[in-house]
Every structure is written in C-alpha cells, then in structure tokens.
Motif scaffolding. Structure first.
Motif, PDB file in Angstrom:
ATOM      1  N   GLN A   1       0.931  -1.225   0.120  1.00  0.00           N
ATOM      2  CA  GLN A   1      -0.070   0.130   0.145  1.00  0.00           C
ATOM      3  C   GLN A   1       0.909   1.165   0.029  1.00  0.00           C
ATOM      4  O   GLN A   1       0.561   2.500  -0.634  1.00  0.00           O
ATOM      5  N   ILE A   2       1.861   1.285   0.831  1.00  0.00           N
ATOM      6  CA  ILE A   2       3.053   2.448   0.932  1.00  0.00           C
ATOM      7  C   ILE A   2       3.514   2.584  -0.396  1.00  0.00           C
ATOM      8  O   ILE A   2       3.745   3.644  -0.935  1.00  0.00           O
ATOM      9  N   LYS A   3       4.059   1.480  -1.162  1.00  0.00           N
ATOM     10  CA  LYS A   3       4.600   1.777  -2.520  1.00  0.00           C
ATOM     11  C   LYS A   3       3.396   2.113  -3.376  1.00  0.00           C
ATOM     12  O   LYS A   3       4.151   2.982  -4.229  1.00  0.00           O
ATOM     13  N   SER A   4       2.635   1.876  -3.413  1.00  0.00           N
ATOM     14  CA  SER A   4       1.513   2.229  -4.422  1.00  0.00           C
ATOM     15  C   SER A   4       1.047   3.781  -3.984  1.00  0.00           C
ATOM     16  O   SER A   4       1.067   4.700  -4.963  1.00  0.00           O
ATOM     17  N   GLU A   5       1.002   3.914  -2.785  1.00  0.00           N
ATOM     18  CA  GLU A   5       1.188   5.670  -2.406  1.00  0.00           C
ATOM     19  C   GLU A   5       2.216   6.259  -2.883  1.00  0.00           C
ATOM     20  O   GLU A   5       1.946   7.409  -3.534  1.00  0.00           O
ATOM     21  N   VAL A   6       3.518   6.030  -2.784  1.00  0.00           N
ATOM     22  CA  VAL A   6       4.378   6.497  -3.215  1.00  0.00           C
ATOM     23  C   VAL A   6       4.575   6.823  -4.621  1.00  0.00           C
ATOM     24  O   VAL A   6       5.029   7.746  -5.155  1.00  0.00           O
ATOM     25  N   GLU A   7       3.998   5.635  -5.272  1.00  0.00           N
ATOM     26  CA  GLU A   7       3.957   5.528  -6.724  1.00  0.00           C
ATOM     27  C   GLU A   7       3.048   6.890  -7.269  1.00  0.00           C
ATOM     28  O   GLU A   7       3.328   7.501  -8.093  1.00  0.00           O
ATOM     29  N   GLU A   8       1.898   6.702  -6.711  1.00  0.00           N
ATOM     30  CA  GLU A   8       0.863   7.964  -6.810  1.00  0.00           C
ATOM     31  C   GLU A   8       1.501   9.437  -6.621  1.00  0.00           C
ATOM     32  O   GLU A   8       1.006  10.135  -7.353  1.00  0.00           O
TER      33      GLU A   8
ATOM     34  N   ASN B   1       3.684  10.049  -9.326  1.00  0.00           N
ATOM     35  CA  ASN B   1       2.980  10.453 -10.634  1.00  0.00           C
ATOM     36  C   ASN B   1       2.468  11.837 -10.326  1.00  0.00           C
ATOM     37  O   ASN B   1       2.363  12.574 -11.596  1.00  0.00           O
ATOM     38  N   ILE B   2       1.810  12.009  -9.044  1.00  0.00           N
ATOM     39  CA  ILE B   2       1.237  13.416  -8.985  1.00  0.00           C
ATOM     40  C   ILE B   2       2.546  14.503  -9.381  1.00  0.00           C
ATOM     41  O   ILE B   2       2.034  15.583  -9.867  1.00  0.00           O
ATOM     42  N   LYS B   3       3.609  14.268  -8.682  1.00  0.00           N
ATOM     43  CA  LYS B   3       4.624  15.164  -8.867  1.00  0.00           C
ATOM     44  C   LYS B   3       5.073  15.140 -10.298  1.00  0.00           C
ATOM     45  O   LYS B   3       5.376  16.417 -10.825  1.00  0.00           O
ATOM     46  N   ILE B   4       5.156  13.976 -10.929  1.00  0.00           N
ATOM     47  CA  ILE B   4       5.490  14.433 -12.270  1.00  0.00           C
ATOM     48  C   ILE B   4       4.356  14.760 -12.938  1.00  0.00           C
ATOM     49  O   ILE B   4       4.763  15.835 -14.007  1.00  0.00           O
ATOM     50  N   ASN B   5       3.406  14.700 -12.984  1.00  0.00           N
ATOM     51  CA  ASN B   5       2.264  15.480 -13.597  1.00  0.00           C
ATOM     52  C   ASN B   5       2.307  16.734 -13.224  1.00  0.00           C
ATOM     53  O   ASN B   5       1.874  17.705 -14.292  1.00  0.00           O
ATOM     54  N   SER B   6       2.623  17.330 -12.244  1.00  0.00           N
ATOM     55  CA  SER B   6       2.400  18.497 -11.787  1.00  0.00           C
ATOM     56  C   SER B   6       3.469  19.610 -12.393  1.00  0.00           C
ATOM     57  O   SER B   6       3.442  20.335 -12.749  1.00  0.00           O
TER      58      SER B   6
END
Length: 139
Positions: free
Chosen positions: A118-125, A128-133
């Motif tokens: 779950q933590i890994k998926s949150e880190v990935e999210e 992704n949010i950081k890259i998208n921003s």
C-alpha cells in the motif's frame, strides 16, 4: 529331754515319708488333670466352633486386604499413566503454542507486506502526481 526308742526316727523312715507324701501329691495332681481334661472336653465343641469361626473371619479379612492391595496397585499404575500423559500433553501444548505464535507471526508478516504494498502504491501515486504537476509547468 530323754529320747526313747519309740520316738527315734531314722533317716530312712523320714525319706520314705517324704517320698510317700510326694507320691500322694502327684496322684492328686493326676486326678485333677483328668477332671480338668473332662471339663475341657465338655467345652471342646464350643471352643472348636469359635476357633473355626475366628480362622474363617481372619481368612476373609486377608482376602479383602489382598483385594484392596490389588486395587491400590492398579490405581498407582493409573496415576503413573496419567503422569506420563501429562508430560506428553505438555509437549503437545508447547508445540501448539509455538504453532499459534508462528501463525500469528505469519499473519503479521502478511499484514506488513500488505502495508508495504500500500505504501509503495501511495509513493508511486505521489511520484505520478509530482511528475504530472511538473509537466504542465513546462508547457
């Protein structure tokens, strides 16, 4: 005091008198024994019956005591068997406790894996949010 021939007693006469008295006493004793034996023989059947009953009662008591000893021995053997069962069950209980702890640790391990995933998926999210921003800012 003058001693006459009529009053003079020889030692032999004294000894014969003593022997006669002893013989008379022995005869009296023998007669008493015969009379005592007759009285005893009259009481003999009653005494014999009582003696037989006493021996029978004693025999029964010995048999009962033997049965009690046998029961006591079997109970002691049962107690020893129970003791071995308890020692064996202690090992089984220890094994069961260890198995339960192992199962609990497996569950905790699985829960930790789930949390890590779950933590890994949150880190990935978040990545992704950081890259998208950052992407729209470059455009």
């Amino acid at each position: 005091m003058a001693v006459t021939e009529k009053e003079t007693i020889t030692i032999e006469e004294l000894l014969s008198n003593v022997n006669r008295q002893k013989a008379v006493k022995n005869e009296e004793k023998a007669v008493k024994k015969v009379k005592g034996t007759q009285v005893l023989s009259k009481n003999f059947p009653v005494g014999m019956i009582l003696f037989v009953l006493l021996i029978a009662a004693l025999g029964i008591m010995v048999i009962m005591l033997k049965n009690e000893v046998v029961l006591l021995k079997t109970e002691m053997a049962d107690l020893k068997h129970i003791k071995t069962q308890i020692t064996e069950s202690e090992h089984k209980i220890k094994i069961a406790v260890i198995e339960n702890k192992l199962e609990e640790s497996e569950k905790e391990k699985q829960a930790l894996k789930d949390q890590i995933a779950q933590i890994k998926s949150e880190v990935e999210e978040l990545k992704n949010i950081k890259i998208n921003s950052k992407r729209p800012a470059k455009r």
